[in-house]
Scaffold this motif. Structure first.
Motif, mmCIF file in Angstrom:
data_model
loop_
_atom_site.group_PDB
_atom_site.id
_atom_site.type_symbol
_atom_site.label_atom_id
_atom_site.label_comp_id
_atom_site.label_asym_id
_atom_site.label_seq_id
_atom_site.Cartn_x
_atom_site.Cartn_y
_atom_site.Cartn_z
ATOM 1 N N THR A 33 0.810 -1.215 0.000
ATOM 2 C CA THR A 33 0.000 0.000 0.000
ATOM 3 C C THR A 33 0.844 1.267 0.000
ATOM 4 O O THR A 33 2.001 1.273 0.381
ATOM 5 N N LEU A 34 0.187 2.330 -0.438
ATOM 6 C CA LEU A 34 0.812 3.656 -0.487
ATOM 7 C C LEU A 34 0.348 4.486 0.706
ATOM 8 O O LEU A 34 -0.763 4.301 1.205
ATOM 9 N N PHE A 35 1.177 5.407 1.142
ATOM 10 C CA PHE A 35 0.695 6.458 2.027
ATOM 11 C C PHE A 35 -0.323 7.275 1.243
ATOM 12 O O PHE A 35 -0.108 7.564 0.062
ATOM 13 N N LYS A 37 -3.425 6.719 0.032
ATOM 14 C CA LYS A 37 -3.826 5.935 -1.150
ATOM 15 C C LYS A 37 -4.507 6.754 -2.234
ATOM 16 O O LYS A 37 -4.256 6.570 -3.421
ATOM 17 N N LEU A 484 -2.299 6.148 7.803
ATOM 18 C CA LEU A 484 -0.941 5.748 7.449
ATOM 19 C C LEU A 484 -0.552 4.573 8.308
ATOM 20 O O LEU A 484 -0.085 4.744 9.426
ATOM 21 N N SER A 486 1.783 2.047 9.457
ATOM 22 C CA SER A 486 3.240 1.950 9.304
ATOM 23 C C SER A 486 3.819 0.896 10.214
ATOM 24 O O SER A 486 3.177 0.425 11.140
ATOM 25 N N ARG B 92 6.187 3.231 -0.065
ATOM 26 C CA ARG B 92 4.896 3.845 0.255
ATOM 27 C C ARG B 92 4.728 5.189 -0.441
ATOM 28 O O ARG B 92 3.673 5.794 -0.385
ATOM 29 N N GLU B 316 -1.680 -6.366 4.436
ATOM 30 C CA GLU B 316 -0.916 -5.210 4.013
ATOM 31 C C GLU B 316 0.517 -5.697 4.010
ATOM 32 O O GLU B 316 1.058 -6.069 5.050
ATOM 33 N N PHE B 318 4.201 -4.897 3.748
ATOM 34 C CA PHE B 318 5.194 -3.842 3.714
ATOM 35 C C PHE B 318 6.566 -4.422 3.973
ATOM 36 O O PHE B 318 6.769 -5.192 4.901
#
Lengths: 487, 487
Positions: A33-35, A37, A484, A486, B92, B316, B318
């Motif tokens: 996933t992206l920060f 999205k 976010l 993380s 990300r 998710e 990462f």
């Protein structure tokens, strides 16, 4: 390279942002996933505590603890580039970089911890720590902490309730025992009911109970693994004497103690290693992220005795890239900068000043339920009510999205995603701190005003104990509703 | 830096070799072994197919398949150094390098294989492949091949009989089913008894039997994992139709098929991927070592469908360094060189010529039991008797030690350590091949003469079927008795 959108390619890009997103959707697993999205950031360069997007907009990085000595530190880049042009091969050949680093590194540890195994990631380090522990103790089970994250591998996810509880159908393995998060603010034992001197022992006793229950079930503990300060679990500082008692219980049961310093090591908290704040000596320590300032390098540090057990069963441990001359040139250079720029002292100064200011903000806004931290490792826990401590998850997300508008990169942590996480590059300075806190003040003031206006009463966010933050959900976060997440 | 031995430090070193060894013993886990333990080599620089020690002695590298486009290729070094000075952060944030590489890479795959997950090592790739397979099939078990090596992690060692059988007390896990090594020279079905057309199907039927037995035991197969050419297992080429049949059986049982191309991918065997030589399309492919030419980068390539299953359960994924801009700058540069220097075609030309010469050597020396290979992936199996095929393990070690004296780096593979492994950087040329084969001829001639002299008879190594090579053990190998165990 086919590209539909050629006119929107800035000089800093190879593709337009639109094409980057398009190709990413087509070829990169959606689980990566992206920060932000829905409106992700494209980063093209970094320097110190700043990152820059394709339009050269500057972002203040408050979350990237990997870029420990600052993004693209020239001393580190130079060391890597030079070594890369000389030799970049495996550790089956002798090389000076690996042994020089091992010597320098182990000088930062108690003398018992003298043996290094070099790997490529914190995940690999924690997996190897598990192998070492099982081999040495000839036992199998592991105790980890609720909300813990120890890596993305099969074995480390099994030890990470932060992960396995989020996967549909994800079940705790029988060999894993999850101890309560030893948080003094929220949980079984808090400062509401106990003194700071009691809490550590009480949470440690929970670990003791797990050990005894495991024994009754015919199981035995190979290791306790825990971050010396809890990151993904919610930026939690361990209570006094927690590890001291836990380590005793675990060792009495024949297990070994693993300190996961992958996120908190290398001076961030004012000590080189966070376990030092607990007055303990682990049997195995894993380090990673800051070690390479972005470069994939990590390490397991352990005792001669545990290492010998590993050797004795006939293990040949080979890791293709582990300990290669380039990774170790990078690691040596990072250590140079930490030492030369006195980054740990700097972290303490900036962190202490920030904590003072944050306590003031806490006095001002009741949504700040707790502020905790050490050095440049700080958590700000947001709640809708100081009495019920109900997590203000939507608000935390909203704050993060407002920070983004201000070109400040922040993120949330914890089981409820309501803890603002602060873990910046170590060059983050007083001026940055001032800027960050001013913006946080503004955002919370705006929230406060908005709540006041909406409730049309004098009972404001500043004076009541409970506020409804549902209003900050779908509306305010329409474009930024993804938190976010993380690690 | 404390150093007792300051006068023996060459301009290319920071420490004398003696001090390097001393520090290594003190601080690096003994399970991390060196080539030539008793007299290891210190490598300070590399270029193309050559490595150089601290005295600037040149070694011809015949084993390092990681340095795929040649040690320290300037195009790769430049790309890495430039990107490192720009940004070295996580995936990300959007970045062009990752999506450009994913697009380029997937163009080398059948269209079904369109999704990439970037990681740091082949081990991480195989672990993720396992996670993907289990998630997609909702089944647990794995079939791997006897002698296989898939990585140094808890999960991948469990799948690698090459590893778990060598660890004292190492037991096969119930979820792992080990299929016989499908070797046409040695094993259950060989060219002695069967035609080349039959063998693949016969070995595949063994996999079928494993599947059926697992089912009877109430177990079900998530995946078959196999290198498309077997490396550590002894440089074994899969027999015709092996994977075609295996894949069918596995898919019929609801499992998926993982091709481990970590060692053999990127054009080494004349095709971009070794699975292409078997006429199959895997469901998951793992790639690594050559991908970064020494830099820690690897990848899992899979189908949209499997990727969606992973997403659906809420994963998710990462990976701190996975897919970072520097690793992908390196990977893009490596791909440039492979394409621009037509390394795959080159590998075929040099490899074919070598195979011809090796067949001639086989005619000359009966200790060469088998020669097999494709492109720059070649195995030379040494035996004491062509009739019994008894592995000439000591001889293989001796040959490697003699090669070392000639400044040629070779190594052994296979369950018995009797297979000379040839897997050099892809820039290895005709001249290098000629030199290598001349030296091999000389070494085998010397061995032959020595045996002849000692047996004091006319029955020589060249004419008899069985020779005693015990004489090459403790004597000849006094200083070099450790074989080059490689992965």
């Amino acid at each position: 390279m086919e590209s539909i959108d050629k006119k929107n390619v800035s000089p800093l890009e190879k593709l337009s942002k639109r094409d980057t997103i398009k190709l990413r959707k087509k070829h990169i697993g959606a689980s990566v996933t992206l920060f932000f999205k829905k409106n992700p950031i494209k980063i093209v360069r970094g320097e110190g505590q700043y990152m820059y997007d394709e339009k050269d907009e500057q972002y203040l990085d408050c979350i990237n603890n990997v870029a420990h000595v600052g993004h693209c530190h020239p001393h580190v880049v130079k060391a890597a580039a030079e070594q890369m042009g000389q030799i970049y091969t495996n550790s089956r050949y002798l090389h000076d970089n690996i042994v020089i680093y091992a010597k320098r590194l182990t000088e930062y540890f108690p003398k018992e911890l003298s043996i290094c195994y070099f790997v490529n990631s914190g995940s690999e380090a924690n997996d190897l720590a598990l192998r070492l522990a099982r081999c040495h103790t000839k036992q199998k089970d592991v105790i980890s902490i609720d909300g813990a994250y120890h890596g993305h591998l099969t074995s480390t996810i099994d030890m990470s309730s932060y992960k396995f509880t989020k996967i549909n159908g994800g079940k705790k393995k029988k060999w894993v025992h999850v101890a309560p998060l030893p948080c003094s603010y929220r949980g079984r034992y808090t400062l509401d009911d106990y003194s700071a001197d009691e809490i550590g022992k009480l949470y440690a006793d929970e670990v003791h109970t797990l050990i005894k229950n495991a024994k009754v079930a015919g199981r035995s503990i190979a290791a306790f693994i825990g971050e010396s300060m809890i990151s993904c679990g919610g930026q939690v500082l361990l209570p006094k004497d927690y590890l001291k008692n836990v380590y005793k219980y675990v060792r009495d049961a024949g297990g070994v103690c693993i300190a996961d310093e992958v996120q908190v090591g290398f001076g961030r908290v004012g000590k080189m290693w966070a376990f030092e704040t607990q007055g303990v000596i682990p049997d195995i320590v894993t380090i990673g992220k800051p070690m390479g300032n972005g470069h994939p390098v990590a390490c397991v540090v352990t005792t001669q005795e545990i290492s010998k057990s590993f050797e004795r069963i006939g293990t040949e441990y080979f890791n293709t890239y582990g300990g290669n001359p380039v990774s170790l040139a990078v690691a040596n250079a990072v250590l140079d900068v930490i030492e030369n720029e006195r980054l740990s002292e700097h972290a303490v100064q900036v962190g202490e000043s920030m904590m003072k200011d944050l306590y003031q903000l806490k006095d001002k806004y009741s949504v700040i339920g707790d502020v905790r931290g050490m050095g440049l490792f700080i958590g700000i826990e947001l709640v809708t009510s100081r009495v019920t401590k109900e997590p203000a998850t939507m608000l935390a997300e909203y704050v993060v999205s407002k920070f983004k508008e201000q070109r400040i990169l922040m993120s949330t942590e914890g089981k409820y995603g309501n803890v603002l996480k602060f873990k910046p590059p170590m060059v983050f300075n007083h001026e940055n701190a001032k800027h960050l806190l001013e913006k946080l003040d503004e955002i919370l003031q705006e929230v406060s005003n908005s709540v006041q206006a909406r409730t049309s009463s004098l009972s404001s966010i500043q004076s009541t104990d409970s506020v409804n933050f549902e209003s900050f959900s779908s509306d305010s976060l329409s474009d930024e509703s993804d938190s976010l997440i993380s690690e």
